[in-house]
Design an enzyme around this catalytic site. Structure first.
Site, PDB file in Angstrom:
ATOM      1  N   TYR A  60       0.839  -1.208   0.000  1.00 20.78           N
ATOM      2  CA  TYR A  60       0.000   0.000   0.000  1.00 20.78           C
ATOM      3  C   TYR A  60       0.877   1.261   0.000  1.00 20.78           C
ATOM      4  O   TYR A  60       0.587   2.237  -0.680  1.00 20.78           O
ATOM      5  CB  TYR A  60      -0.953   0.017   1.199  1.00 20.78           C
ATOM      6  N   ARG A  66       1.637   6.788  -6.849  1.00 18.53           N
ATOM      7  CA  ARG A  66       0.507   7.688  -7.115  1.00 18.53           C
ATOM      8  C   ARG A  66       0.909   9.128  -6.827  1.00 18.53           C
ATOM      9  O   ARG A  66       0.623  10.034  -7.618  1.00 18.53           O
ATOM     10  CB  ARG A  66      -0.686   7.274  -6.240  1.00 18.53           C
ATOM     11  N   TYR A  70      -0.876  13.459   5.995  1.00 19.43           N
ATOM     12  CA  TYR A  70      -0.475  12.472   7.001  1.00 19.43           C
ATOM     13  C   TYR A  70       1.037  12.544   7.222  1.00 19.43           C
ATOM     14  O   TYR A  70       1.798  12.710   6.262  1.00 19.43           O
ATOM     15  CB  TYR A  70      -0.791  11.041   6.521  1.00 19.43           C
ATOM     16  N   ARG A 130     -11.404  13.740   1.113  1.00 17.03           N
ATOM     17  CA  ARG A 130     -12.408  12.967   1.867  1.00 17.03           C
ATOM     18  C   ARG A 130     -13.726  12.856   1.117  1.00 17.03           C
ATOM     19  O   ARG A 130     -14.486  11.913   1.338  1.00 17.03           O
ATOM     20  CB  ARG A 130     -12.645  13.597   3.234  1.00 17.03           C
ATOM     21  N   GLU A 152     -14.364  -0.335   6.244  1.00 19.00           N
ATOM     22  CA  GLU A 152     -14.301   0.999   5.633  1.00 19.00           C
ATOM     23  C   GLU A 152     -15.590   1.179   4.828  1.00 19.00           C
ATOM     24  O   GLU A 152     -16.115   0.210   4.286  1.00 19.00           O
ATOM     25  CB  GLU A 152     -13.069   1.032   4.721  1.00 19.00           C
TER      26      GLU A 152
HETATM   27  C1  3EB Z   1      -7.664   6.588   5.422  1.00 18.86           C
HETATM   28  O1  3EB Z   1      -8.514   7.417   5.731  1.00 18.86           O
HETATM   29  C2  3EB Z   1      -8.160   5.192   5.203  1.00 18.86           C
HETATM   30  O2  3EB Z   1      -5.169   5.643  -0.349  1.00 18.86           O
HETATM   31  O3  3EB Z   1      -6.737   6.165  -1.771  1.00 18.86           O
HETATM   32  C3  3EB Z   1      -9.299   5.467   2.432  1.00 18.86           C
HETATM   33  C4  3EB Z   1      -9.650   5.921   1.160  1.00 18.86           C
HETATM   34  C5  3EB Z   1      -7.997   5.104   2.687  1.00 18.86           C
HETATM   35  C6  3EB Z   1      -8.684   6.032   0.165  1.00 18.86           C
HETATM   36  C7  3EB Z   1      -6.357   5.835  -0.641  1.00 18.86           C
HETATM   37  C8  3EB Z   1      -7.033   5.221   1.683  1.00 18.86           C
HETATM   38  C9  3EB Z   1      -7.377   5.677   0.427  1.00 18.86           C
HETATM   39  O4  3EB Z   1      -6.462   6.851   5.322  1.00 18.86           O
HETATM   40  C10 3EB Z   1      -7.599   4.553   4.011  1.00 18.86           C
END
Ligand code: 3EB
Length: 308
Positions: free
Chosen positions: A115, A122, A175, A188, A296
């Site tokens: 991941y 990406r 992050y 989001r 999720e």
């Molecule tokens: C998060 O909030 C949970 O890497 O495209 C959710 C939706 C998550 C998309 C992505 C990762 C992705 O980090 C994981």
């Protein structure tokens, strides 16, 4: 425009892109996801890429077979670069919504989790070719399949969309590096508007507050936290766009990705006590991008009646 299936084959031949994902449906009669248009559609097929487009929107998928000895960051980078270039040439330069699916998402590859490698590739492609990084990043999902190539499913437009954050969560693109050398590139939620409707695309949403995973090992608590995050996204959408989603929520559609099918009863129970219980839900078995995450939820809420 496109048909998506989960863990089973599509029983009929259709004259449009078909996207098969090895994400077994955990309960209920087998469903397929069908994307339609109310105006002329053109199809386009090239090596590993199929898409369907109207004058203002394109949906499609890129399939990338992983060759042995090639790391997932390199495969992802090449796929995204190709995708962004094609979308620009075809006149749909604005990313609206992306779904990323690939197997063994939590396995290590040459010392880094797959991941995290995916995020590196990406990030590189998007930072190189997006004019408005990070504000133009779309809502996304990244989920681990049981098998198959890396598949990037995309929805893009001739005109821009509005991308939202969630006040309860740090933007994923901010992050800290504890979660990998490059941050996950997504918003989001995304709001699109056409003459006919307004849509809210909610990204894969998990039990994360700030940037920290909550309730490790507890599927019911993770579900409740996720629902709190979804509600916060609704409120943010209302705040930013003026769209009142209360009515539209009745027709909302959600995909619930679950790491272990045996946590379905707990997750269902938690959802039963939430506003989501009356909406269209499909439960799919898939792996999530942090090992401690057990579930999720992503959503799509459409309304013909929003003020524009
Ligand atoms: C998060 O909030 C949970 O890497 O495209 C959710 C939706 C998550 C998309 C992505 C990762 C992705 O980090 C994981």
């Amino acid at each position: 425009m496109a048909v998506m299936s989960f863990g089973h084959t599509i029983p009929v031949t259709v004259p449009c892109p078909t996207i098969r994902l090895d994400l077994p449906q955990i309960d209920g009669p087998p469903l397929v996801e069908v994307w339609t248009a109310d105006k002329p559609v053109a199809m386009r097929e090239s090596a590993g890429c199929s898409m369907a487009m109207t004058d203002d929107v394109v949906i499609g998928s890129i399939r990338l077979d992983e060759r042995s000895g090639v790391l997932l960051d390199a495969t992802t980078y090449a796929g995204y670069r190709n995708l962004l270039q094609q979308l620009r040439l075809l006149g749909y330069p604005h990313l609206w919504r992306i779904w990323n699916y690939f197997p063994r998402i939590n396995d290590d590859q040459d010392g880094l989790e797959r991941y995290r490698r995916f995020c590196v590739g990406r990030h590189q492609a998007l930072t190189e070719s997006m004019t408005d990084y990070p504000t133009a990043l779309p809502a996304a999902t990244a989920v681990g399949t049981r098998s198959g190539p890396l598949q990037i499913v995309f929805l893009a437009g001739a005109h821009p969309a509005t991308h939202l954050g969630n006040p309860r969560q740090l933007n994923a693109y901010e992050y800290p590096s504890d979660y990998g050398p490059r941050s996950p590139s997504f918003a989001r939620a995304t709001v699109t508007r056409s003459a006919h409707d307004t849509r809210l695309y909610i990204a894969g949403t998990a039990s994360i507050v700030g940037h920290l995973s909550q309730h490790a090992g507890l599927p019911m608590e993770q579900t409740r936290e996720t629902v709190r995050n979804l509600r916060a996204v609704f409120n943010q959408a209302k705040h930013v766009t003026g769209a009142d989603l209360t009515e539209a929520q009745r027709q909302a559609m959600y995909k619930v990705y679950i790491r272990k099918p045996d946590s379905l009863p707990d997750i269902r129970r938690a959802l039963h006590d939430s506003p989501l219980s009356t909406h269209h839900l499909v439960f799919l078995e898939g792996d999530l991008c942090r090992r401690e995450l057990l579930m999720e939820i992503e959503g799509l809420i459409s309304s013909e009646s929003f003020p524009s």
